[in-house]
Design an enzyme around this catalytic site. Structure first.
Site, PDB file in Angstrom:
ATOM      1  CD  GLU A 115      91.421 -63.992  40.030  1.00  0.00           C
ATOM      2  OE1 GLU A 115      91.505 -63.697  41.220  1.00  0.00           O
ATOM      3  OE2 GLU A 115      92.101 -64.886  39.497  1.00  0.00           O
ATOM      4  CG  HIS A 236      87.028 -70.096  45.492  1.00  0.00           C
ATOM      5  ND1 HIS A 236      86.198 -70.221  44.405  1.00  0.00           N
ATOM      6  CD2 HIS A 236      88.116 -69.418  45.061  1.00  0.00           C
ATOM      7  CE1 HIS A 236      86.779 -69.654  43.349  1.00  0.00           C
ATOM      8  NE2 HIS A 236      87.943 -69.150  43.734  1.00  0.00           N
ATOM      9  NE  ARG A 281      87.590 -65.483  45.539  1.00  0.00           N
ATOM     10  CZ  ARG A 281      88.848 -65.830  45.511  1.00  0.00           C
ATOM     11  NH1 ARG A 281      89.436 -66.241  46.602  1.00  0.00           N
ATOM     12  NH2 ARG A 281      89.519 -65.781  44.405  1.00  0.00           N
ATOM     13  CG  HIS A 342      89.817 -70.398  48.535  1.00  0.00           C
ATOM     14  ND1 HIS A 342      90.466 -71.364  47.790  1.00  0.00           N
ATOM     15  CD2 HIS A 342      90.235 -69.204  48.030  1.00  0.00           C
ATOM     16  CE1 HIS A 342      91.234 -70.768  46.881  1.00  0.00           C
ATOM     17  NE2 HIS A 342      91.129 -69.476  47.014  1.00  0.00           N
ATOM     18  NE  ARG A 377      92.329 -64.438  49.737  1.00  0.00           N
ATOM     19  CZ  ARG A 377      92.470 -64.982  48.529  1.00  0.00           C
ATOM     20  NH1 ARG A 377      93.280 -64.438  47.656  1.00  0.00           N
ATOM     21  NH2 ARG A 377      91.825 -66.074  48.215  1.00  0.00           N
TER      22      ARG A 377
HETATM   23  C1  SIN Z   1      91.063 -68.435  42.046  1.00  0.00           C
HETATM   24  O1  SIN Z   1      91.739 -68.709  41.072  1.00  0.00           O
HETATM   25  O2  SIN Z   1      89.853 -68.271  41.995  1.00  0.00           O
HETATM   26  C2  SIN Z   1      91.740 -68.315  43.386  1.00  0.00           C
HETATM   27  C3  SIN Z   1      92.465 -67.053  43.459  1.00  0.00           C
HETATM   28  C4  SIN Z   1      92.542 -66.567  44.870  1.00  0.00           C
HETATM   29  O3  SIN Z   1      92.094 -67.256  45.781  1.00  0.00           O
HETATM   30  O4  SIN Z   1      93.008 -65.458  45.056  1.00  0.00           O
END
Ligand code: SIN
Length: 541
Positions: A115, A236, A281, A342, A377
């Site tokens: 991610e 998000h 993010r 988010h 975060r």
């Molecule tokens: C996501 O799956 O993008 C959310 C994961 C997160 O907020 O840590």
């Protein structure tokens, strides 16, 4: 009615349930869920849990990635503590029977996803339904545990406090509303644990469930617990943009597996950033917001059509099926997406055991500010933090469960002093109007981009609406909608106040008035103290 426990846990996400299961080894636990046990943010978490398990990964790399994402505000001791405990937490979940997605070649090892902001593959997941899968196992264990008494559809209203033998005020439980009957009872405990999750519903657009109204944050604040860093609201980057489904997340793992953000003309949005689509993010959400304002478009697009259709369907079964149901085949066409509120990176200030600044009160999970997330975060660090802090708080509170006496509160006690049965119910239109106003001006004035002028406009509007809600709370019968809108107003106030204090731009807080980062003055947490905590008159002292 008064009910007594060693531990009162408020909230049934991953933090509350894992705390309850551990604490139940030492004492009796009462666990509250204001709706059903699974109506939580955890249940919607798609991505996963970050933990250093890969052959080429190191704890140091995870620490460095977390610090980089946090924009200079993450606390090194917290980051190290949480990251180092990661592998043990995953093993505990595997031992409980959580069916994480396994590696094809090594079925005994979890498959690791990627991610934004992570330099290595380290996201333990259950396809794209990680939270739901973990929650299911924890709920089953909780319901089967003889030392845990579950109260679903019970909503905590405010915290109880009384003087301890040294004359210091101590949190001793909560006033709790039985949502079905409208009755209010006192639940008292040696340790009270807020695990109430976040507050996404303070914004017009959010990936959070309807219950994310910041109840724990508002109750903790009213009771006098310090709070920190609430200006850092994480948006998000990729919430589905569709008229029939408003809060559906398109996991960051889609970009981790090659998904690319493009604008309406098909141009890649993140091409100029060194980390491209896997930038943190705050960077990606701001880039999308800027593009939408530049072009006037309602959304941007996330394109994963270049990956084989079978791979996409297997890796993202929930996203694929949900979109297909809406007539959108994500293997054939780009997904329309917009940023949405988010995650609350700040919260109630706690130490490394989850202890707040009020004796007897702990906070774990999204409601707490541990120092891990700083100004932004890192993806999938939140479920990890919830597990680690639940574990540490369970150890820390054992002393209280085993050695201190029960709070003195005994009948007859002063009854709940707020609106009660017998008062007229609030007209729904009054609650809806207040709620809609707050969510809209928070989105427009205190969203991804802020300015001093917008913050002042939000504060002025909030003062009026919050005053009206406080009046409603005194004169109308207390019910869940009124409680939630009262809490949302407190959360909005705290976000605006924190944002107004930070006269710079850093991480998730971007101000047009103060567009630069100012380490000399602002490389520090924003901490707020409530000078006038709410102590219920007439409680045993
Ligand atoms: C996501 O799956 O993008 C959310 C994961 C997160 O907020 O840590």
């Amino acid at each position: 009615m008064i009910l007594k426990f060693d531990y009162l846990v408020i909230g049934s996400g991953i933090a509350g349930l894992s705390f309850a299961l551990k604490a139940a080894k030492a004492g009796q636990v009462g666990l509250l869920a204001k709706r059903s046990l699974t109506d939580t943010n955890t249940n919607l978490a798609q991505g996963g849990i970050a933990a250093v398990l890969g052959q080429d990964d190191l704890l140091q790399f995870h620490v460095e990635d977390t610090l980089a994402s946090g924009g200079g505000l993450s606390h090194l001791d917290t980051v190290k503590t949480v990251v180092e405990a990661g592998p043990k937490m995953i093993q505990e979940l595997l031992d409980l029977g959580v069916p994480f997605t396994a590696q094809v070649d090594h079925p005994d090892q979890p498959e690791l996803g990627r991610e934004g902001g992570h330099s290595h593959r380290r996201i333990v997941h259950a396809k794209d339904m990680t939270g739901q899968t973990v929650q299911k196992t924890l709920v089953e264990k909780t319901l089967a545990h003889p030392n845990i008494k579950v109260f679903d559809h019970y909503l905590a209203l405010d915290l109880l406090q009384e003087k301890d033998p040294r004359g210091q005020m101590r949190v001793t439980g909560a006033w709790v509303l039985n949502v079905a009957t409208g009755e209010v009872c006192a639940m008292i405990a040696k340790a009270t644990i807020l695990a109430t999750g976040g507050s996404g519903k303070v914004y017009l657009y959010t990936t959070n469930p309807d219950g994310a109204s910041g109840d724990g944050l508002a109750m903790g604040w009213r009771a006098g617990a310090d709070v920190a860093n609430l200006e850092f609201v994480q948006f998000h980057p990729t919430c589905l943009f569709h008229p029939q489904l408003h809060n559906f997340l398109i996991s960051e793992a889609v970009r981790g597996e090659g998904g690319r953000l493009i604008n309406a003309e098909g141009e890649p949005l993140m091409k100029d950033h060194p980390q491209g689509d896997l930038a943190c993010r705050d960077v990606v959400a701001l880039a999308i917001d800027t593009e939408m304002k530049r072009s006037g478009a309602d959304c941007v697009f996330l394109d994963i059509t270049h990956r084989p259709a079978e791979f996409v369907k297997d890796r993202f079964p929930k996203i694929y099926a949900t979109c297909l149901n809406l007539g959108l085949d994500i293997t054939q066409e780009p997904i329309p997406v917009v940023p949405a509120a988010h995650y609350q990176c700040g919260g109630i200030l706690v130490d490394l055991n989850g202890q707040t600044t009020r004796p007897g009160l702990y906070a774990i999970g999204e409601v707490a500010a541990t120092g891990l997330h700083g100004a932004n975060r890192l993806a999938s660090n939140s479920l990890l933090e919830a597990l680690v802090m639940a574990d540490r708080a369970a150890t820390a509170t054992q002393t209280e469960a085993l050695t201190i006496g029960y709070p003195k509160l005994t009948e007859p006690y002063s009854p709940w002093p707020g609106g009660r049965l017998g008062h007229a119910p609030a007209e729904a239109v009054l609650i809806t109007q207040s709620w809609d106003e707050i969510r809209r001006f928070m989105w427009n004035y205190v969203g991804i981009v802020r300015s001093d002028q917008r913050l002042t406009m939000a504060a002025n509007r909030l003062a009026l609406v919050k005053g009206e809600i406080d009046d409603f709370f005194r004169i109308f019968e207390v019910d869940a909608d009124l409680v939630e809108v009262r809490n949302i107003a407190v959360v909005a106030d705290l976000i605006i106040r924190c944002a107004s204090e930070r006269r710079e731009s850093r991480g998730l807080h971007f101000s047009l008035t103060w567009p630069n980062r100012d380490d000399a003055r602002f490389k520090r947490d924003t901490v707020l103290t409530n000078a006038e905590p709410l102590l219920f008159p007439g409680l045993a002292a």
